[in-house]
Design a protein around this motif. Structure first.
Motif, PDB file in Angstrom:
ATOM      1  N   SER A  50       0.846  -1.195   0.000  1.00  0.00           N
ATOM      2  CA  SER A  50       0.000   0.000   0.000  1.00  0.00           C
ATOM      3  C   SER A  50       0.877   1.239   0.000  1.00  0.00           C
ATOM      4  O   SER A  50       2.097   1.175   0.247  1.00  0.00           O
ATOM      5  N   ILE A  51       0.227   2.391  -0.244  1.00  0.00           N
ATOM      6  CA  ILE A  51       0.963   3.649  -0.208  1.00  0.00           C
ATOM      7  C   ILE A  51       1.425   3.965   1.208  1.00  0.00           C
ATOM      8  O   ILE A  51       2.451   4.643   1.404  1.00  0.00           O
ATOM      9  N   GLU A  52       0.714   3.469   2.215  1.00  0.00           N
ATOM     10  CA  GLU A  52       1.157   3.682   3.598  1.00  0.00           C
ATOM     11  C   GLU A  52       2.503   3.010   3.850  1.00  0.00           C
ATOM     12  O   GLU A  52       3.368   3.558   4.552  1.00  0.00           O
ATOM     13  N   MET A  56       5.865   5.016   4.867  1.00  0.00           N
ATOM     14  CA  MET A  56       6.606   4.651   6.083  1.00  0.00           C
ATOM     15  C   MET A  56       8.078   4.405   5.759  1.00  0.00           C
ATOM     16  O   MET A  56       8.972   4.775   6.527  1.00  0.00           O
ATOM     17  N   ALA A  57       8.342   3.801   4.600  1.00  0.00           N
ATOM     18  CA  ALA A  57       9.735   3.561   4.200  1.00  0.00           C
ATOM     19  C   ALA A  57      10.434   4.893   3.918  1.00  0.00           C
ATOM     20  O   ALA A  57      11.606   5.086   4.281  1.00  0.00           O
ATOM     21  N   VAL A  58       9.726   5.836   3.290  1.00  0.00           N
ATOM     22  CA  VAL A  58      10.307   7.162   3.034  1.00  0.00           C
ATOM     23  C   VAL A  58      10.571   7.884   4.353  1.00  0.00           C
ATOM     24  O   VAL A  58      11.616   8.534   4.535  1.00  0.00           O
ATOM     25  N   LEU A  59       9.624   7.784   5.290  1.00  0.00           N
ATOM     26  CA  LEU A  59       9.812   8.411   6.601  1.00  0.00           C
ATOM     27  C   LEU A  59      11.058   7.864   7.288  1.00  0.00           C
ATOM     28  O   LEU A  59      11.881   8.636   7.825  1.00  0.00           O
ATOM     29  N   GLN A  77      15.602  16.203  10.527  1.00  0.00           N
ATOM     30  CA  GLN A  77      15.826  14.764  10.607  1.00  0.00           C
ATOM     31  C   GLN A  77      15.554  14.237  12.014  1.00  0.00           C
ATOM     32  O   GLN A  77      15.028  13.119  12.179  1.00  0.00           O
ATOM     33  N   GLU A  78      15.888  15.023  13.020  1.00  0.00           N
ATOM     34  CA  GLU A  78      15.620  14.599  14.394  1.00  0.00           C
ATOM     35  C   GLU A  78      14.110  14.482  14.633  1.00  0.00           C
ATOM     36  O   GLU A  78      13.649  13.534  15.290  1.00  0.00           O
ATOM     37  N   ALA A  79      13.344  15.437  14.091  1.00  0.00           N
ATOM     38  CA  ALA A  79      11.893  15.395  14.276  1.00  0.00           C
ATOM     39  C   ALA A  79      11.294  14.173  13.596  1.00  0.00           C
ATOM     40  O   ALA A  79      10.398  13.505  14.153  1.00  0.00           O
ATOM     41  N   LEU A  80      11.795  13.846  12.401  1.00  0.00           N
ATOM     42  CA  LEU A  80      11.294  12.670  11.686  1.00  0.00           C
ATOM     43  C   LEU A  80      11.723  11.382  12.384  1.00  0.00           C
ATOM     44  O   LEU A  80      10.982  10.382  12.373  1.00  0.00           O
ATOM     45  N   ALA A  81      12.894  11.367  12.991  1.00  0.00           N
ATOM     46  CA  ALA A  81      13.348  10.184  13.721  1.00  0.00           C
ATOM     47  C   ALA A  81      12.441   9.916  14.920  1.00  0.00           C
ATOM     48  O   ALA A  81      12.109   8.757  15.232  1.00  0.00           O
ATOM     49  N   VAL A  82      12.024  10.982  15.612  1.00  0.00           N
ATOM     50  CA  VAL A  82      11.113  10.819  16.744  1.00  0.00           C
ATOM     51  C   VAL A  82       9.772  10.283  16.259  1.00  0.00           C
ATOM     52  O   VAL A  82       9.188   9.374  16.864  1.00  0.00           O
ATOM     53  N   GLU A  83       9.284  10.824  15.125  1.00  0.00           N
ATOM     54  CA  GLU A  83       8.000  10.379  14.568  1.00  0.00           C
ATOM     55  C   GLU A  83       8.063   8.906  14.176  1.00  0.00           C
ATOM     56  O   GLU A  83       7.113   8.140  14.414  1.00  0.00           O
ATOM     57  N   ALA A  84       9.171   8.489  13.560  1.00  0.00           N
ATOM     58  CA  ALA A  84       9.297   7.101  13.106  1.00  0.00           C
ATOM     59  C   ALA A  84       9.326   6.117  14.260  1.00  0.00           C
ATOM     60  O   ALA A  84       8.949   4.945  14.091  1.00  0.00           O
ATOM     61  N   GLN A  85       9.776   6.557  15.454  1.00  0.00           N
ATOM     62  CA  GLN A  85       9.881   5.659  16.597  1.00  0.00           C
ATOM     63  C   GLN A  85       8.597   5.604  17.431  1.00  0.00           C
ATOM     64  O   GLN A  85       8.501   4.813  18.373  1.00  0.00           O
ATOM     65  N   MET A  86       7.610   6.391  17.073  1.00  0.00           N
ATOM     66  CA  MET A  86       6.365   6.399  17.842  1.00  0.00           C
ATOM     67  C   MET A  86       5.576   5.111  17.598  1.00  0.00           C
ATOM     68  O   MET A  86       5.737   4.456  16.565  1.00  0.00           O
ATOM     69  N   ALA A  87       4.748   4.768  18.529  1.00  0.00           N
ATOM     70  CA  ALA A  87       3.937   3.552  18.418  1.00  0.00           C
ATOM     71  C   ALA A  87       2.931   3.667  17.286  1.00  0.00           C
ATOM     72  O   ALA A  87       2.612   2.675  16.616  1.00  0.00           O
ATOM     73  N   PRO A  89       3.020   6.040  14.334  1.00  0.00           N
ATOM     74  CA  PRO A  89       3.606   7.150  13.576  1.00  0.00           C
ATOM     75  C   PRO A  89       2.699   7.605  12.433  1.00  0.00           C
ATOM     76  O   PRO A  89       1.879   6.837  11.928  1.00  0.00           O
ATOM     77  N   ASN A  90       2.896   8.864  12.060  1.00  0.00           N
ATOM     78  CA  ASN A  90       2.216   9.396  10.872  1.00  0.00           C
ATOM     79  C   ASN A  90       3.130   9.166   9.668  1.00  0.00           C
ATOM     80  O   ASN A  90       4.155   9.843   9.533  1.00  0.00           O
ATOM     81  N   PRO A  91       2.806   8.218   8.758  1.00  0.00           N
ATOM     82  CA  PRO A  91       3.729   7.898   7.660  1.00  0.00           C
ATOM     83  C   PRO A  91       4.033   9.099   6.760  1.00  0.00           C
ATOM     84  O   PRO A  91       5.126   9.184   6.183  1.00  0.00           O
ATOM     85  N   GLY A  92       3.089  10.032   6.605  1.00  0.00           N
ATOM     86  CA  GLY A  92       3.306  11.164   5.715  1.00  0.00           C
ATOM     87  C   GLY A  92       3.871  12.377   6.398  1.00  0.00           C
ATOM     88  O   GLY A  92       3.849  13.483   5.831  1.00  0.00           O
ATOM     89  N   ALA A  93       4.453  12.226   7.587  1.00  0.00           N
ATOM     90  CA  ALA A  93       4.968  13.375   8.340  1.00  0.00           C
ATOM     91  C   ALA A  93       6.096  14.085   7.606  1.00  0.00           C
ATOM     92  O   ALA A  93       6.325  15.279   7.822  1.00  0.00           O
TER      93      ALA A  93
END
Length: 226
Positions: A50-52, A56-59, A77-87, A89-93
């Motif tokens: 899926s696009i999700e 998620m891979a791009v994030l 990059q730090e903000a995106l790293a925090v988003e990726a580690q969330m339970a 995460p918003n894939p399009g962040a």
């Protein structure tokens, strides 16, 4: 190989084929998902469900996982790293940082290039063209043999057939001596009897300038009348 590895490998291979100079140049985050590797154009090669999964891979890529990409400014990059580690995460962040600059890790790019070269199938050898001569065909003749086998054009000197002078000269109409055999007229020097072409042997009639069979010019005496 997980989704992130597959995404980065496909990105490097795609740029290597379509725009190799982009592998060493920074690009905006928006270029990655809009122009360089949009989901609609690469979903079959990426094999995401899926696009999700794609987002998620791009994030994860832009968050700096596996150190494939460095993002500037660094706080993006730090903000995106925090988003990726969330339970959850918003894939399009990453779209919030569309103007940020991404730089590919050149060492990672080289590893992929070397791996592809090592496992690339060998190029097929060019077929050798050999001309096989039939056993019934004679071997090619040497230059000397070729010259020796060339047909020779027969060369013959003019052979005149004299006629008994019982008639008049066809050129000047003078009566020819009856007691002598004439080849040329004693009055005007014109040819009386027929001759043979010196090349092909064709019979040449008096007054002809060329052989009617091979076209060879007829040698005539300077005293012949036209």
């Amino acid at each position: 190989m997980d989704d992130l590895d597959r995404l980065f490998n496909h990105l490097v291979n795609h740029l290597a084929k379509s725009a190799p100079e982009r592998l060493q140049k920074p690009f905006q985050v928006s270029e990655l998902y809009q122009r360089l590797l949009p989901y609609r154009d690469h979903r079959r090669e990426l094999a995401f469900d899926s696009i999700e999964d794609y987002e998620m891979a791009v994030l994860r890529l832009l968050a700096g996982e596996h150190e494939y990409v460095v993002l500037e400014p660094h706080d993006a990059q730090e903000a995106l790293a925090v988003e990726a580690q969330m339970a959850n995460p918003n894939p399009g962040a990453f779209r919030e940082f569309a103007a940020a600059t991404a730089i590919l890790n050149q060492e990672a790019v080289r590893r992929i290039a070397q791996h592809d070269e090592a496992y690339a199938p060998p190029a097929p050898a060019a077929p050798k063209l050999t001309l096989e001569r039939s056993s019934s065909e004679p071997p090619p003749a040497s230059p000397d043999q070729t010259t020796a086998q060339m047909p020779k054009v027969p060369t013959r000197e003019m052979v005149f057939e004299p006629v008994t002078a019982t008639t008049s000269c066809p050129h000047c109409a003078e009566d020819l001596p009856a007691e002598r055999t004439a080849v040329f007229c004693p009055f005007c020097g014109g040819q009386i009897g027929a001759s043979d072409c010196r090349v092909c042997g064709e019979s040449i009639s008096p007054g002809w300038r060329y052989c009617l069979t091979c076209g060879t010019p007829i040698r005539r005496r300077p005293t012949d009348t036209e």
